[in-house]
Scaffold this active site. Sequence first.
Site, mmCIF file in Angstrom:
data_model
loop_
_atom_site.group_PDB
_atom_site.id
_atom_site.type_symbol
_atom_site.label_atom_id
_atom_site.label_comp_id
_atom_site.label_asym_id
_atom_site.label_seq_id
_atom_site.Cartn_x
_atom_site.Cartn_y
_atom_site.Cartn_z
ATOM 1 N N ASP A 171 34.105 35.592 48.790
ATOM 2 C CA ASP A 171 35.763 35.643 48.070
ATOM 3 C C ASP A 171 36.455 35.760 49.036
ATOM 4 O OD1 ASP A 171 34.215 35.232 45.701
ATOM 5 O OD2 ASP A 171 34.580 37.050 45.014
ATOM 6 N N ARG A 188 36.522 27.159 49.295
ATOM 7 C CA ARG A 188 36.778 27.321 47.853
ATOM 8 C C ARG A 188 38.453 27.568 47.934
ATOM 9 N NH1 ARG A 188 35.613 32.729 45.417
ATOM 10 N NH2 ARG A 188 33.373 31.626 44.483
HETATM 11 P P1 FDA Z 1 47.605 29.569 36.762
HETATM 12 O O1 FDA Z 1 47.412 30.873 37.171
HETATM 13 O O2 FDA Z 1 48.633 28.950 36.780
HETATM 14 O O3 FDA Z 1 46.751 29.289 35.520
HETATM 15 C C1 FDA Z 1 46.809 28.007 35.049
HETATM 16 C C2 FDA Z 1 46.184 27.965 33.471
HETATM 17 O O4 FDA Z 1 44.855 28.669 33.410
HETATM 18 C C3 FDA Z 1 47.253 29.049 32.757
HETATM 19 O O5 FDA Z 1 48.354 28.319 32.477
HETATM 20 C C4 FDA Z 1 46.213 29.501 31.690
HETATM 21 O O6 FDA Z 1 46.185 28.505 30.627
HETATM 22 C C5 FDA Z 1 45.084 29.497 32.375
HETATM 23 N N1 FDA Z 1 44.503 30.632 32.753
HETATM 24 C C6 FDA Z 1 44.735 31.224 34.093
HETATM 25 N N2 FDA Z 1 44.011 32.570 34.421
HETATM 26 C C7 FDA Z 1 43.905 32.846 32.897
HETATM 27 C C8 FDA Z 1 43.401 34.046 32.448
HETATM 28 N N3 FDA Z 1 43.184 35.085 33.142
HETATM 29 N N4 FDA Z 1 43.182 34.123 30.785
HETATM 30 C C9 FDA Z 1 43.448 33.115 30.330
HETATM 31 N N5 FDA Z 1 43.959 31.801 30.902
HETATM 32 C C10 FDA Z 1 44.063 31.813 32.000
HETATM 33 N N6 FDA Z 1 41.516 34.339 44.006
HETATM 34 C C11 FDA Z 1 41.447 35.049 45.220
HETATM 35 O O7 FDA Z 1 42.436 35.663 45.561
HETATM 36 N N7 FDA Z 1 40.396 35.070 45.793
HETATM 37 C C12 FDA Z 1 39.154 34.356 45.560
HETATM 38 O O8 FDA Z 1 38.104 34.464 46.065
HETATM 39 C C13 FDA Z 1 39.282 33.697 44.113
HETATM 40 N N8 FDA Z 1 37.998 33.316 43.925
HETATM 41 C C14 FDA Z 1 38.472 32.466 42.539
HETATM 42 C C15 FDA Z 1 37.199 31.467 42.263
HETATM 43 C C16 FDA Z 1 37.287 30.583 41.203
HETATM 44 C C17 FDA Z 1 36.215 29.945 40.589
HETATM 45 C C18 FDA Z 1 38.575 30.675 40.702
HETATM 46 C C19 FDA Z 1 38.658 29.524 39.440
HETATM 47 C C20 FDA Z 1 39.897 31.421 40.946
HETATM 48 C C21 FDA Z 1 39.500 32.263 41.827
HETATM 49 N N9 FDA Z 1 40.500 33.040 42.319
HETATM 50 C C22 FDA Z 1 40.613 33.767 43.468
HETATM 51 C C23 FDA Z 1 41.774 33.166 41.432
HETATM 52 C C24 FDA Z 1 42.760 32.360 41.733
HETATM 53 O O9 FDA Z 1 43.417 32.790 42.803
HETATM 54 C C25 FDA Z 1 43.886 32.352 40.843
HETATM 55 O O10 FDA Z 1 44.350 33.741 40.878
HETATM 56 C C26 FDA Z 1 43.486 31.906 39.461
HETATM 57 O O11 FDA Z 1 42.450 31.043 39.297
HETATM 58 C C27 FDA Z 1 44.522 31.577 38.508
HETATM 59 O O12 FDA Z 1 45.287 30.356 39.236
HETATM 60 P P2 FDA Z 1 45.388 28.898 38.386
HETATM 61 O O13 FDA Z 1 45.149 27.981 39.668
HETATM 62 O O14 FDA Z 1 44.168 28.666 37.579
HETATM 63 O O15 FDA Z 1 46.645 28.874 38.136
#
Ligand code: FDA
Length: 303
Positions: A127, A178
């Site tokens: 991560d 990732r």
């Molecule tokens: P965004 O935050 O805009 O979310 C898009 C949509 O997803 C939202 O509108 C909502 O509908 C839904 N959503 C997102 N988060 C939600 C929540 N908590 N509860 C409910 N709905 C939610 N970060 C990092 O700094 N280091 C890492 O190693 C990782 N590893 C990682 C692994 C995996 C498999 C994922 C999917 C994510 C990570 N992350 C991470 C977290 C990542 O950086 C980010 O903070 C989250 O994925 C949210 O970003 P989105 O791209 O989903 O967009």
Amino acid sequence: MSAKLLHQAIVGTMPLVPRPIIWRFSRRYIAGTHLADACETVCELNAEGSTATIDVLGEDSTDDEQVEAALDLYFEALHEIHSASLQSGISVKLSELGLRYDFERCESAMEALLAEAAKYGAFVRIDMEDSTVTTDTLQLYSKARETYDRVGVAIQSCLRRSEDDIIQLLGEGQTDVRLCKGIYLEPEEISYRDADEIRESYNRILDLLLEDATARVGIATHDPLLVQYAIEALERYGTGKDRYEFQMLLGVAGPLRRELLAAGHAVRVYVPFGELWYRYSMRRLRENPNMVGHIIKNLFAGL
Ligand code: FDA
């Protein structure tokens, strides 16, 4: 007050919210406190067609005892994944393995973990944590992949440095990344703040990864705009199914995950478990767009 300001106000007071309430809301993001809970969740995800990555919750270890405890749990997880034939790798935070207090201790713990995982042919994802450890994390990843194939790292599109980091990683040979937006609040000088800028950076990095035929990418997002861009880019580059997967967090965007599966894309779900659930939960709750309503409703439910 606007919804955004109210959200920010609640986020600011979250440390004051009693732990049992935080636990109630964060339950959806965490498999449970025991390895058996994680295995059960992975089993269910495998049955629906998703693979998984198990994360032993914990970060910022301050002594060898904590590092050993985390390693023991990871070893147990690797053993269970293998013996139950689960389709899962593991995800690890280097600060959990001691990165913040002793670089060499972390390096040796990581070596032990990679060697154990290699016995089972299991994949280890590193991560990415906050920007104070980005350079060290990438250095340890580069070192690890000199010896091990089944290891990858996470890259955050919110950081201005990430495009250069990707170019550097791709220059070093076959890489497995990732790609996520990044969850940590970083200073503006080093990070994009605007949602569109973070998306544009994400898409540029994704393009770099897809252009390089040796790279594998985990498209880690629940953002429908990014998912749509990725689907088009995969098509444009003719990316083979062995070179990418979508990745999502447990408890987030279930319908989108199932849509991707139904369309024939591979999807991996991040499955955290353990006693040290509080900090991970706070990060997830902060990102939940509906959190404000939920928490307010709950705080007043007992009145
Ligand atoms: P965004 O935050 O805009 O979310 C898009 C949509 O997803 C939202 O509108 C909502 O509908 C839904 N959503 C997102 N988060 C939600 C929540 N908590 N509860 C409910 N709905 C939610 N970060 C990092 O700094 N280091 C890492 O190693 C990782 N590893 C990682 C692994 C995996 C498999 C994922 C999917 C994510 C990570 N992350 C991470 C977290 C990542 O950086 C980010 O903070 C989250 O994925 C949210 O970003 P989105 O791209 O989903 O967009």
